[in-house]
Structures are given as structure tokens and as C-alpha cells.
Design an enzyme around this catalytic site. Structure first.
Site, short mmCIF file in Angstrom:
data_model
loop_
_atom_site.label_atom_id
_atom_site.label_comp_id
_atom_site.label_asym_id
_atom_site.label_seq_id
_atom_site.Cartn_x
_atom_site.Cartn_y
_atom_site.Cartn_z
N ASP A 131 0.92 -1.24 0.08
CA ASP A 131 -0.16 -0.01 0.04
C ASP A 131 0.88 1.36 0.04
OD1 ASP A 131 -2.47 1.45 0.30
OD2 ASP A 131 -2.46 1.29 2.31
N HIS A 132 0.57 2.18 -0.81
CA HIS A 132 1.44 3.34 -1.08
C HIS A 132 2.95 3.19 -0.97
CE1 HIS A 132 -2.15 5.99 -0.57
NE2 HIS A 132 -2.58 5.17 0.45
N GLU A 160 -1.48 5.98 -9.03
CA GLU A 160 -2.56 7.12 -8.54
C GLU A 160 -2.30 8.30 -9.12
OE1 GLU A 160 -2.80 7.54 -4.24
OE2 GLU A 160 -3.27 9.41 -4.29
N HIS A 213 -9.18 5.06 -2.43
CA HIS A 213 -8.40 5.17 -0.99
C HIS A 213 -9.56 6.05 -0.12
CE1 HIS A 213 -4.15 3.55 -1.89
NE2 HIS A 213 -4.90 3.64 -2.90
P1 13P Z 1 -9.04 4.79 5.70
O1 13P Z 1 -8.14 5.69 6.34
O2 13P Z 1 -10.20 5.51 5.08
O3 13P Z 1 -9.51 3.75 6.08
O4 13P Z 1 -8.20 4.67 4.07
C1 13P Z 1 -7.18 3.43 4.08
C2 13P Z 1 -6.60 3.66 2.78
O5 13P Z 1 -6.72 4.26 1.88
C3 13P Z 1 -5.19 2.65 2.68
O6 13P Z 1 -4.60 2.89 1.65
O1 G3H Z 2 -2.89 4.66 3.64
C1 G3H Z 2 -2.89 4.63 4.84
C2 G3H Z 2 -2.93 3.60 5.64
O2 G3H Z 2 -4.15 3.69 6.45
C3 G3H Z 2 -1.90 3.20 6.35
O3 G3H Z 2 -1.50 3.79 7.40
O4 G3H Z 2 1.08 3.93 7.33
O5 G3H Z 2 -0.13 4.29 9.38
O6 G3H Z 2 0.10 2.07 8.45
P1 G3H Z 2 0.08 3.74 8.09
ZN ZN Z 3 -4.46 4.85 0.98
#
Ligand code: 13P
Ligand code: G3H
Ligand code: ZN
Length: 323
Positions: free
Chosen positions: A93-94, A145, A225
Site C-alpha cells: 500500500d502506498h 495514483e 482510498h
Molecule cells: P482509511 O483511512 O479511510 O481507512 O483509508 C485507508 C487507505 O486508503 C489505505 O491505503
Molecule cells: O494509507 C494509509 C493507511 O491507512 C496506512 O497507514 O502508514 O499508518 O500504516 P499507516
Molecule cells: Zn490509501
């Protein structure tokens, strides 16, 4: 290099094709610990839903990337032993650098996000294309993205929402070769998505932007997201037992249902799970002050997470029964 196929994982290609045709969205749940991962697997097996397990940079730092990969491998096995074989993706993720994406792919991830949204348009394209070339050679799917979400994107702070410009999507998708595209239509990360007065409804998401994106790249998988609803019952429970979450507001579920029926094939949910866990842990610790066995508060937190995710799969995303 470990191949994700040996671990029983899948990339997102087939999942998204079916989600697009069936007008539902695949849940992408973040995990950082065993209870969260167990809850995701139990909820998705019991509701027969495909699932994307998400690992953020924060999760990698907290739990260790290799540990998380072995946990995901264990989760696949646990799901099989429950008797229903659901498609499971392990997704970064990201991701913010090429090197991080490579490292996750080599560890056994089956999908990565390269988030170049903080870069200029051309630099975002160059970085995303480089990741796609590396990933596709190994049958790994890539999420890109365009546009910037308001709030905190992992460690990158953005002041204001910068909606996706629909006129850029065809060019971005064709020049990078990504498999899916995260867009900005008014959602944001975390528990404070909109500033509204008590009792007021948050502003609707920009479905007009989504419609224009769909018109320009028909049938292309879109990712949402920041899609937690910030369930008011959990916020109330947290505040009742000593928390201080004032003005926490999320995306109403009817808007997520509408998104799931469109080209949105993946919906990211992290904050709702955090709130569910915290609410239950606070409740147990406040009502049973003599308790000090972690299983006695993490267990109820896990049970609540299962209920939350089954609800999302069955009543919001429409992914239940699609495994
Ligand atoms: P939320 O903070 O709305 O749960 O979004 C999570 C997210 O986009 C993780 O990449
Ligand atoms: O995109 C954000 C997600 O909720 C993950 O957040 O970096 O605190 O694990 P985090
Ligand atoms: Zn996200």
C-alpha cells in the site's frame, strides 16, 4: 526471490475483471498484527469474498516486511483449512520508491502500489512505468495514483484535496501500463475526512469526476482510498470509555455502495478496523479493570473486526459470495 504463486497468492487481474463485470468492489484491508490478519481471513472466508491484504510502509516498520509475508502465507493456509478457497492478494500500500516495490516483490508480494502522486505528472509517469516494467515481467499487478487525497497519505502530508483531472487518465494509463488507478474524488485517509457541524451530512463524493474518468477509460479498474465510514458507534464507544475523538467523520456507506457498483473495483479500509479494535479494547479494559491477559481484550477486538468486515463485504462492497 520467492514467487507469490508458490505462496498460494494471486495478483489482482482476474479479481478486478470479475468485480468490474459483477459491479462490486474487492475489499482491501490493511493489517499490522496477527489479530487483524486472522479477522480478515475469517471474515472473508465466512462471507466467501476475495480479498486484498494490504501492507503499508508504516506496517513494514512496525511488524517487519518478512514477518508480514510469512503471516500472509500462514493466512492462505488458514483459509484453506477453513474449507473455502478464496483468492488472496498480498499488496504493498502506498509504495513510494522503485526499490521498495522491488523489495516487496522479491519477498513474495503479488501486487504493489506505486504512489507517485506527490511528484510532478511527468515524474509520476516515469516512476510508475519503471515499476510496471519490473512487476509485469514477474506477473505482478501494479496500482498507480493520479490526484492527491487530502490529509495524510502515509508519511506524505498534503494540505488540500487535489482532485484527479479526468483529462490526464488516458495518457497516464497508456504511458505507464498500470493495471488499476487510484483517483481522488473527495475521500481522505484517517478518521477526520470532512469538517461538518454535529448532525450535518458530509459533502457527497465527486461522482461527476468518477463518471468522466469512466467515460475516458471504460472498463478500467479504479481504486478508492480513504474509504472508511468512520462508524459512529465505534467513535461513540471510544469516547464513552475515555477516548477523545471529536468531529471524526467518514464516507457514508450509501456512497461506497454507489462507488462499488461503478468502475471502482478496490475499496481501501483501514481506519474503520482501527476504530473497531480500539473501541472494544477500551470497553474491556474499562469494564474489567482486573483483566491483564491480552487475549481477553484482543479476542473481543478480533471478534468485532470480523463482524465489521463481514458487514462491509455483504452490505457495502457486494464482494460476499464472489470468491
Ligand atoms: P482509511 O483511512 O479511510 O481507512 O483509508 C485507508 C487507505 O486508503 C489505505 O491505503
Ligand atoms: O494509507 C494509509 C493507511 O491507512 C496506512 O497507514 O502508514 O499508518 O500504516 P499507516
Ligand atoms: Zn490509501
Amino acid at each position: 526471490m520467492v514467487s507469490y504463486k508458490e505462496l498460494g497468492l494471486v495478483n489482482t487481474r482476474e479479481m478486478f475483471k470479475k468485480a468490474m463485470a459483477g459491479k462490486y468492489a474487492i475489499p482491501a484491508y490493511n493489517f499490522n498484527n496477527m489479530e487483524q490478519l486472522q479477522a480478515i481471513i475469517i471474515a472473508c472466508v465466512e462471507s466467501k469474498s476475495p480479498v486484498i491484504l494490504q501492507v503499508s510502509s508504516g506496517a513494514r516498520k512496525y511488524a517487519n516486511q518478512t514477518m508480514l509475508r510469512y503471516m500472509a502465507q500462514g493466512a492462505v493456509q488458514m483459509g484453506r483449512e477453513m474449507g473455502v478457497n478464496i483468492p488472496i492478494t498480498l499488496h504493498l500500500d502506498h509504495g513510494d520508491t522503485f526499490e521498495l516495490c522491488v523489495s516487496c516483490i522479491e519477498t513474495g508480494f503479488s501486487s504493489v502500489m506505486i504512489d507517485g502522486s506527490a511528484h510532478t505528472y511527468d515524474d509520476n509517469i516515469a516512476l510508475t512505468k519503471k515499476v510496471v516494467e519490473y512487476a509485469h515481467a514477474r506477473d505482478i499487478s501494479v496500482e498507480g495514483e493520479l490526484g492527491v487525497l487530502a490529509g495524510i497519505e502515509d508519511e506524505v502530508k498534503h494540505e488540500a484535496s487535489n482532485y484527479t483531472k479526468p483529462e490526464q487518465v488516458e495518457d497516464f494509463v497508456s504511458r505507464t501500463g498500470v493495471d488499476s488507478l487510484a483517483i481522488s474524488i473527495g475521500t481522505s485517509h484517517g478518521a477526520y475526512k470532512f469538517k461538518v457541524k454535529p448532525g450535518e451530512q458530509p459533502p457527497p463524493l465527486r461522482f461527476d469526476i468518477l463518471a468522466e474518468v469512466e467515460r475516458r477509460i471504460p472498463g478500467f479498474p479504479i481504486v478508492l482510498h480513504g474509504a472508511s465510514s468512520v462508524v459512529p458507534e465505534y467513535v461513540a464507544l471510544i469516547n464513552k470509555y475515555g477516548g477523545k475523538l471529536e468531529g471524526a467523520v467518514g464516507v457514508p456507506e450509501d456512497q461506497l455502495r454507489r462507488a462499488a457498483a461503478s468502475a471502482v473495483c478496490k475499496i481501501n479500509i483501514d481506519s474503520d478496523g482501527r476504530l473497531a479494535m480500539t473501541a472494544k479494547i477500551r470497553e474491556v479494559l474499562a469494564t474489567s479493570p482486573k483483566e491483564f491477559d491480552p487475549r481477553k481484550y484482543l479476542g473481543p477486538a478480533r471478534t468485532e473486526l470480523i463482524a465489521l468486515m463481514k458487514h462491509k463485504n455483504e452490505k457495502v462492497l457486494g464482494s460476499a459470495g464472489k470468491a
